[in-house]
Design an enzyme around this catalytic site. Structure first.
Site, PDB file in Angstrom:
ATOM      1  N   TYR A   1      44.246  31.242  47.006  1.00  0.00           N
ATOM      2  CA  TYR A   1      45.046  32.085  47.977  1.00  0.00           C
ATOM      3  C   TYR A   1      44.691  31.951  49.317  1.00  0.00           C
ATOM      4  O   TYR A   1      45.324  32.144  50.119  1.00  0.00           O
ATOM      5  CB  TYR A   1      45.073  33.575  47.616  1.00  0.00           C
ATOM      6  CG  TYR A   1      43.747  34.013  47.507  1.00  0.00           C
ATOM      7  CD1 TYR A   1      43.051  33.979  46.313  1.00  0.00           C
ATOM      8  CD2 TYR A   1      42.941  34.309  48.348  1.00  0.00           C
ATOM      9  CE1 TYR A   1      41.830  34.413  45.892  1.00  0.00           C
ATOM     10  CE2 TYR A   1      41.596  34.676  48.456  1.00  0.00           C
ATOM     11  CZ  TYR A   1      41.077  34.760  47.238  1.00  0.00           C
ATOM     12  OH  TYR A   1      39.811  34.986  47.079  1.00  0.00           O
TER      13      TYR A   1
ATOM     14  N   ASP B   1      43.150  39.210  35.121  1.00  0.00           N
ATOM     15  CA  ASP B   1      42.261  38.189  35.458  1.00  0.00           C
ATOM     16  C   ASP B   1      40.752  38.935  35.329  1.00  0.00           C
ATOM     17  O   ASP B   1      39.938  38.698  36.349  1.00  0.00           O
ATOM     18  CB  ASP B   1      42.424  37.714  36.715  1.00  0.00           C
ATOM     19  CG  ASP B   1      41.724  36.294  37.137  1.00  0.00           C
ATOM     20  OD1 ASP B   1      41.165  35.906  35.967  1.00  0.00           O
ATOM     21  OD2 ASP B   1      41.760  35.923  38.255  1.00  0.00           O
TER      22      ASP B   1
END
Ligand SMILES: *[C@@H]1O[C@H](CO)[C@@H](O)[C@H](O)[C@H]1NC(C)=O
Ligand SMILES: *[C@@H]1O[C@H](CO)[C@@H](O)[C@H](O)[C@H]1NC(C)=O
Ligand SMILES: *[C@@H]1O[C@H](CO)[C@@H](O)[C@H](O)[C@H]1NC(C)=O
Ligand SMILES: *[C@@H]1O[C@H](CO)[C@@H](O)[C@H](O)[C@H]1NC(C)=O
Length: 959
Positions: A646, A759
């Site tokens: 990201y 995650d």
């Protein structure tokens, strides 16, 4: 004839000049105009009719203007100087009140209290303030003022409180020279608070003189003062606190320093002081002493190490100390922390004779200690890394020879009042009495407390109880107060998070916020012994209960505030107290609707960008791009601590010293404004000791950034791989497992809405300074709404090796997918191997190597050697069993996180550890009842214990 004309003209002239004398109404209208975008609702023709927000009157004249935390935007117009009767002016905590401070302030002849804390003012402090001869109390701290301290302040003969800390002031301290005045003339002064500026030059010897007999606090820390400490300081026998740390002071400490027998705290650290270590014999009230990081001559351990019995804290790292520590030091009854690291202390360390019950940490790393005598097992953290005893004798397994303290007792949080908090709607939090409400939140910074413990709950409970009692006493509409997370920031202030909950209604109205703010901006609340003076820095309060008077009720609540002020002029803090009492005795009772922004926190969110409309959620504040840029030195390379798909992660420091980690989405990978909004909304509701907390966000200049608390010891992955240098033995790994499991259980069972992390991996479990595990990174997380309670069908995302095979095949995400990943983390914890290494999968490897008939299931080969000797690996088999249940192929066969937590806790009990720190299994508080060391975070559901604080009446006058 001529005379008549002259008289006539004179009369006209007088009339003109009278009409030029603005009325209070005209001035207030000018102020209201100068503060657009601010809801004051000053209406009508009489500011003294009792309905005007923040206005107090005496004899129909405005005598106080008290508007802290009102979101004032704009500047202060010069018109304010025409409030000829004004005595109290408090505009604190209006962060968008900017520009320079108008010199017209100097016309307020009757002013006694000038309080402008934590606003956005810049430029010079007007020297006209020196005209305000009645001034008693002045706080201009936490602004952006530049330039020197005006010499004219020397004219403020009555001033007892001068706080200019946390600005950008430069130049030297003004002292009088016969022509110009200076600070030495302030003969009534008690408090000089100048810390955290850029003041320079010598500390003038003439500043301290025998006419200044009342001085208590001298806080000059974190400036650029140079030269030596003047020996005249030794005359100031009334002094209780001296902070000169973080300057460039050189030369010897004056030998008469021990003339200061009232001194409680002395910070001389981080200077370049030379000569012998000062002789502090006779300073018997000294409780906090920090002489660290100076250039003292090599000195033997001074004799006062055995005599200063009031010491709570002794910090002298890098002070060139030589010799053996006296055993007497450790028996001082109040001793809490000793940091004598990086010296040349040798011989034998003896903590055996009656050590202080409060002792928490003894840091002696990097010395020459050869031996260590202890009688009983006790619970202090002792660090001896880098001493002869650890390096030469080969006892690396000795628990004091590893770097991280073992003691994992947790930090303070106020307990609930005999109730169980239920989950609250978005933005609301449970109060101490378990009512959901919008609290007024802020950080309270104690600049020089006399103690250093972060754990002693009695001390923090006393602060809590005092504050609660104070708010009751002054009849503010406060339901309760919660404190948590005491911490030391970079400049060694004690920082505590404070939540003040409204009573009756779910939020405060404006009057209520003014009341709770003013109590703290003007030191109306006086903290209990040992905490000493503070600065309060609140977050913006957005959820005001509308306090626009309803029809018909307008005139029904005239205020006697003014009368109360009038009768108490000069009482200063007492005035504040009485004003509050006055305001609240007649507090408007009309029920009004909540302000609209409360219901729709994102109503004004401007999805096209621009920061103007960005909302601030409770618990998460909105930062501008400029702010974050400043906190990270323009996102400098040095502050870049990581990168991901990201974008980048940066480390930064907030103005209050708190460290933050900023996740900055790179251009192109930003989400839509709505998705970003959703993520923040989700994160701002997550509050748990084992989950990394969101501090705020930035949605400005097409940037999307998330601001988290910075977690010092990095990822669990780094520690397992040995990169971080932290040695994780079996016990620590167990604690980390249980911590991470509790965090995850919280997300599944207690967060509202429940969250699937998606995650979980060792990269996303962070370790704080005490190795408490915190679940991080919610980039892939999914909230579970009622509609998708059983599972969410979603595109498969996650990390290979940790991913639930069932989810991978079916695209159906459930909580059990996290359980699978957690099982892999557990296996990684004992093997320190990557889940997939050289094509081999950890789950299969462990299953294949396992032989249940053998000790440790025959896993010796595959275990991480660092984990410890096999004889000490009690409970390991159960741990392996549990992890294999977590990685069952089918989700249904895997345990829920609550079961995982329970099983891990019972393994901890087997090892003889108190699983106590925060019984997570929300339903059973019984697990740690016996220990008395329970932890309760205000937002976890884990405290069911009775509140047991004694009542302490508040002090009305600060010193
Ligand atoms: C007040 O709000 C308007 C519209 O949002 C904005 O244009 C203006 O700059 C604001 N004024 C101040 C002084 O911030
Ligand atoms: C103290 O005050 C007296 C009287 O105002 C003055 O004469 C004297 O010089 C002052 N002493 C010091 C050291 O400033
Ligand atoms: C100690 O303080 C007193 C009172 O301020 C002063 O008169 C005396 O000179 C001081 N002693 C030393 C050695 O400085
Ligand atoms: C320290 O001061 C005390 C009291 O003033 C004195 O008795 C002692 O001898 C001094 N110690 C040293 C090492 O100078």
């Amino acid at each position: 004839m001529g005379t008549k004309i002259r008289i006539f003209l004179l009369i006209i002239f007088m009339q003109i000049s009278i009409s030029y004398q603005k009325t209070d109404l005209v001035i207030l209208m000018a102020l209201q105009t100068a503060w657009p975008n601010t809801t004051l609702n000053w209406k009508g023709s009489d500011p003294c009719d009792g309905t005007w927000l923040g206005i107090g009157c005496t004899n129909s004249r405005v005598t106080s203007l008290i508007l802290p935390s009102m979101g004032l935007t704009g500047g202060i117009p010069g018109d304010i100087g025409e409030f000829t009767e004004l005595q109290i002016l408090d505009l604190s905590y209006n962060k968008r009140l900017t520009g320079t401070l108008t010199p017209a302030i100097g016309n307020l002849n009757k002013l006694t209290n000038l309080v402008i804390v934590d606003c956005g003012f810049t430029g010079r402090i007007p020297s006209t303030i020196g005209n305000l001869e009645r001034l008693l109390y002045m706080s201009l701290n936490s602004n952006g003022f530049t330039g020197p301290i005006p010499a004219t302040f020397g004219n403020l003969k009555n001033l007892y409180w001068l706080d200019l800390s946390g600005n950008k002031l430069t130049g030297s301290l003004p002292v009088s020279d016969g022509l110009t005045p200076g600070l030495d003339l302030l003969t009534n002064i008690k408090h000089f608070h100048f810390g955290n500026n850029q003041l320079s030059g010598d500390i003038p010897p003439t500043l301290f003189n025998l006419n200044m007999t009342r001085i208590l606090h001298l806080l000059f820390d974190h400036n650029q003062f140079s030269g030596s400490i003047p020996s005249t300081l030794g005359f100031m026998q009334s002094l209780e606190i001296i902070r000169l740390d973080g300057n460039h002071l050189s030369g010897q400490v004056p030998s008469n320093i021990n003339n200061l027998t009232s001194l409680n705290e002395m910070f001389l650290s981080n200077n370049i002081l030379t000569g012998p270590i000062p002789n502090l014999t006779g300073m018997n009230l000294l409780s906090y002493l920090d002489l660290s990081n100076n250039s003292f001559d090599q000195s033997y351990i001074p004799s006062w190490f055995s005599t200063l019995e009031s010491l709570t804290t002794l910090k002298m790292h890098y002070t060139n100390l030589v010799g053996e520590l006296p055993a007497a030091l450790f028996s001082f009854p109040q001793l809490q922390n000793v940091d004598l690291s990086n010296n040349r202390i040798n011989g034998s360390l003896d903590i055996s004779s009656n050590p202080s019950k409060q002792l928490e940490l003894v840091d002696l790393r990097t010395n020459l200690i050869e031996d260590f005598v202890q009688r009983d097992r006790y619970t202090i953290d002792l660090i001896l890394v880098g001493n002869t005893i650890c390096t030469e004798l080969g006892v690396t397994d000795y628990r004091f020879c590893s770097l991280v303290p073992m003691n994992t007792s947790t930090l303070y949080s106020t307990k609930y009042n005999n109730c169980v908090p239920s989950s609250c709607d978005l933005g609301l939090l449970p109060s101490q009495n378990c009512h959901c409400a919008y609290p007024f939140i802020g950080l309270i910074l104690f600049k020089a407390p006399s103690f250093s413990t972060l754990e002693n709950t009695t001390i923090y409970d006393s602060l809590h109880d005092n504050l609660t009692a104070y708010y009751q006493k002054v009849k503010l509409p406060v339901d309760s107060v919660l404190l948590n997370n005491p911490n030391r920031n970079l400049v060694d202030y004690l920082v505590i998070k404070l939540y003040i909950f409204p009573s009756g209604e779910p939020s405060f109205n404006r009057t209520g916020v003014i009341g709770v703010s003013f109590a703290l901006s003007s030191q109306g609340f006086s903290s209990p012994k040992g905490f000493n003076t503070y600065t309060f820095i609140p977050e913006n309060y957005l959820n005001f209960l509308s306090d626009i008077p309803g029809p018909g009720g307008t005139k029904s609540h005239s205020s006697s505030t003014g009368i109360i002020i009038g009768s108490a002029i000069g009482g200063c803090v007492l005035v504040g107290l009485l004003i509050l009492a006055g305001i609240y005795a007649l507090r408007q009772k009309g029920r009004a609707e909540r302000a609209t922004q409360q219901k729709q926190p994102f109503a004004s969110w401007d999805l096209e960008g621009g920061s103007g409309g960005v909302p601030e959620l409770k618990g998460a504040r909105s930062f501008t791009f400029e702010e974050l840029s400043k906190y990270t030195s323009n996102f400098s390379e040095i502050n870049n601590i990581g990168r991901g798909g990201y974008g980048m992660v940066y480390k930064g420091t907030l103005p209050n010293g708190q460290l933050i980690a900023i996740k900055r989405a790179q251009q192109g990978s930003t989400q839509g404004g709505l998705e970003f909004k959703t993520e923040i909304e989700l994160l701002s509701r997550v509050h748990h000791k084992n989950v990394v907390g969101l501090i705020g966000f930035c949605f400005d200049r097409s940037e999307q950034m998330l601001v988290y608390e910075f977690i010092v010891n990095g990822t669990l992955k780094d520690s397992l791989s040995g990169r971080s240098g932290i040695r994780l033995d079996w016990i620590r790994r167990l604690k980390i497992a249980v911590g991470a499991a509790r965090g995850l259980q919280y997300l599944h069972d207690l967060a509202d809405p429940p969250i699937i992390h998606r995650d979980i991996k060792t990269n996303n479990i962070l370790l704080d300074q005490r190795l408490v595990a915190k679940v991080a990174d919610f980039g892939l997380s999914k909230p579970m709404t009622d509609a998708n309670r059983s599972h969410i069908t979603t595109q498969v995302k996650g990390t290979m090796g940790y991913m639930d095979p069932e989810y991978y095949m079916t695209q159906q995400l459930t909580e059990k997918s996290d359980v699978y990943s957690f099982g892999v983390v557990m296996l990684e914890l004992i093997t320190a191997r990557n889940p997939i290494e050289n094509g081999r999968y950890i789950v299969r490897e462990v299953k294949q190597a396992m032989n249940k008939d053998m000790e440790l299931y025959g896993l010796h080969e595959i275990l991480d050697p660092i984990i410890g000797l096999s004889t000490q690996l009690k409970g390991l088999e159960r741990f392996v069993d549990l992890s294999l249940r977590c990685v069952e192929e089918t989700g249904k066969l895997r345990p829920a996180m609550s079961e995982v937590v329970k099983e891990l806790e019972s393994i901890m009990a087997l090892v003889g550890l108190n699983p106590g720190t925060g019984s997570s299994s929300s339903t059973s508080a019984a697990t740690n009842e016996s220990t008395g060391k329970d932890f309760s975070h205000p937002y976890s559901n884990d405290s069911l214990f009775a509140y047991s604080g004694g009542f302490l009446p508040p002090k009305l006058h600060p010193k």
